[in-house]
Design an enzyme around this catalytic site. Structure first.
Site, PDB file in Angstrom:
ATOM      1  N   THR A 121       0.858  -1.189   0.000  1.00 25.53           N
ATOM      2  CA  THR A 121       0.000   0.000   0.000  1.00 25.53           C
ATOM      3  C   THR A 121       0.892   1.235   0.000  1.00 25.53           C
ATOM      4  OG1 THR A 121      -1.454   1.391   1.370  1.00 25.53           O
ATOM      5  CG2 THR A 121      -0.225  -0.291   2.534  1.00 25.53           C
ATOM      6  N   ASP A 123       0.171   3.865   1.457  1.00 27.09           N
ATOM      7  CA  ASP A 123      -0.093   4.654   2.675  1.00 27.09           C
ATOM      8  C   ASP A 123       0.931   4.447   3.798  1.00 27.09           C
ATOM      9  OD1 ASP A 123      -2.278   5.617   1.380  1.00 27.09           O
ATOM     10  OD2 ASP A 123      -3.766   4.551   2.573  1.00 27.09           O
ATOM     11  N   ARG A 150       6.137  24.208  -7.380  1.00 24.27           N
ATOM     12  CA  ARG A 150       6.867  25.303  -6.720  1.00 24.27           C
ATOM     13  C   ARG A 150       7.382  26.330  -7.740  1.00 24.27           C
ATOM     14  NH1 ARG A 150       8.725  26.743  -1.939  1.00 24.27           N
ATOM     15  NH2 ARG A 150       8.576  24.783  -0.798  1.00 24.27           N
ATOM     16  N   SER A 211       6.082  33.219  -1.461  1.00 27.03           N
ATOM     17  CA  SER A 211       5.346  32.074  -2.006  1.00 27.03           C
ATOM     18  C   SER A 211       5.505  30.909  -1.040  1.00 27.03           C
ATOM     19  CB  SER A 211       5.903  31.672  -3.371  1.00 27.03           C
ATOM     20  OG  SER A 211       7.184  31.111  -3.218  1.00 27.03           O
ATOM     21  N   GLU A 218      -5.010  13.842   2.676  1.00 25.12           N
ATOM     22  CA  GLU A 218      -6.456  13.776   2.382  1.00 25.12           C
ATOM     23  C   GLU A 218      -7.287  13.471   3.635  1.00 25.12           C
ATOM     24  OE1 GLU A 218      -6.322   9.288   0.420  1.00 25.12           O
ATOM     25  OE2 GLU A 218      -7.931  10.628  -0.145  1.00 25.12           O
ATOM     26  N   ARG A 242      -3.911  28.790  -4.710  1.00 24.64           N
ATOM     27  CA  ARG A 242      -4.322  27.767  -5.672  1.00 24.64           C
ATOM     28  C   ARG A 242      -4.330  26.415  -4.943  1.00 24.64           C
ATOM     29  NH1 ARG A 242      -5.153  31.681  -8.225  1.00 24.64           N
ATOM     30  NH2 ARG A 242      -4.730  32.129 -10.422  1.00 24.64           N
ATOM     31  N   HIS A 248      -4.669  10.060  -8.074  1.00 25.86           N
ATOM     32  CA  HIS A 248      -4.137   8.727  -8.379  1.00 25.86           C
ATOM     33  C   HIS A 248      -2.805   8.725  -9.113  1.00 25.86           C
ATOM     34  CE1 HIS A 248      -8.138   7.590  -7.046  1.00 25.86           C
ATOM     35  NE2 HIS A 248      -7.637   6.383  -6.862  1.00 25.86           N
ATOM     36  N   ARG A 251      -0.371   6.734  -7.214  1.00 26.67           N
ATOM     37  CA  ARG A 251      -0.404   5.265  -7.095  1.00 26.67           C
ATOM     38  C   ARG A 251       0.279   4.573  -8.271  1.00 26.67           C
ATOM     39  NH1 ARG A 251      -5.714   3.849  -4.502  1.00 26.67           N
ATOM     40  NH2 ARG A 251      -6.158   2.480  -6.247  1.00 26.67           N
TER      41      ARG A 251
END
Ligand code: F6P
Length: 318
Positions: A121, A123, A150, A211, A218, A242, A248, A251
């Site tokens: 995974t 994660d 950036r 900046s 998430e 912004r 995805h 992934r």
């Protein structure tokens, strides 16, 4: 063997290592397609040594994957087990994450089939291994993308909120945030309020910063990058902001060296572990050593990103 849950870069390297190890030890090996959905539907075929040629560098999973609702039911698992019996399968290697291992644990309890898990995974949220297969690649993908963003942030004096994956965890956010010099990193595991963030941005503005990049996991409690940007905007309307949600893209792609090697080690260790009579455990690498941890412990022990990394991220982001 099957790959289950969200795909992650390096799953193919693990599949290859399992097939090649089986061949090395003279064991027949089959691939179950589409994870538990394919186990229930009987999509099982034998994998020869040459079926895994030239996949170590490929993202995704040649076996395909799924998140399978039916496998959550006892009837679904019984159907799946009957198919395993039909194909003469006596041991399983499951490459996946938390949800996949929870299902595996139940299958073992109800039907007694031997099984070992490989943590696959992006994660990195599994107890029993320092790293999961796919995390390094995903983090590098994020770093590459943020570096590009950036350029625009600097050229236009803008503040970017960039959302990265990690359903309930901030591993990707923290590592990528440090590596890209983010001004702030919002993680589900750390409590940063909008007021804290606004104060930080004001302080940095006063110190001449024009900046900035804010990384938002998430799963962050503030509700994702879009919400965070809206809330910050109401306090600091003069800032040009912004939002980018990387999604995805994180992934996919060719696995890094770290993920290819990790997956290869774990693939071999899963076959060797089953041969030693191990079952109901996950293969992991902790302090560079192969370890096996009971699946029950893996799925019930919470993990969190390093507190020290979070601390240092704040010191160096000014
Ligand atoms: O579990 C891996 C993961 O990529 C999470 O970071 C993310 O929240 C989730 O999968 C997305 O899942 P899906 O591709 O099913 O939408």
């Amino acid at each position: 063997m099957l790959t289950s849950g969200g795909d992650s870069p390096g799953m193919n390297a693990a599949v290859r290592a399992v097939v090649r190890s089986c061949h090395h030890f003279g064991i027949a090996c089959s691939g179950i397609h589409r994870g538990y959905a394919g186990m229930i539907d009987g999509e099982i075929s034998e994998l020869g040594m040459r079926d895994v040629n030239k996949i170590i560098n490929r993202g995704g999973t040649i076996l395909q994957s799924s998140r399978c609702e039916e496998f959550r039911t006892a009837e679904g698992r019984t159907k799946a087990f009957q198919n395993l019996k039909k194909h003469g399968i006596d041991s399983l290697v499951i490459i996946g994450g938390n949800g996949s291992f929870a299902g595996a644990e139940k299958l073992n309890k109800e039907h007694g089939i031997a099984m070992l898990g490989i943590p696959g995974t992006i994660d990195n949220d599994l107890f029993g291994s320092d790293y999961t297969v796919g995390f390094d690649t995903a983090t590098n993908t994020v770093v590459e993308a943020v570096d590009k963003i950036r350029d625009t942030a600097t050229s236009h004096n803008r503040l970017f909120f960039i959302e990265v994956m990690g359903r309930d965890s901030g591993f990707i956010a923290l590592k990528a945030g440090i590596a890209t010099g983010a001004i702030a990193i919002l993680l589900p595991e750390e409590d940063i309020s909008i007021d804290d963030l606004v104060a930080l941005l004001e302080r940095n503005g006063a110190q001449g910063k024009t900046s900035s990049i804010v990384i938002v996991a998430e799963g962050d409690a503030n509700g994702g990058a879009m919400k965070v940007a809206e809330k910050v905007n109401t306090h600091l309307p003069h800032l040009e902001t912004r939002v980018t949600v990387l999604g995805h893209i994180q992934r996919g792609g060719s696995p890094t060296t770290c993920d290819r090697v990790l997956a290869s080690r774990m693939g071999v260790a899963s076959v060797e572990g089953l041969m030693e009579g191990r079952s109901n455990e996950m293969v992991g690498v902790v302090h560079d050593q192969i370890v096996y941890t009971p699946l029950l412990e893996v799925i019930s022990t919470p993990v969190r990103p390093s507190k020290d990394e979070f601390r240092i991220s704040k010191i160096i982001s000014i």
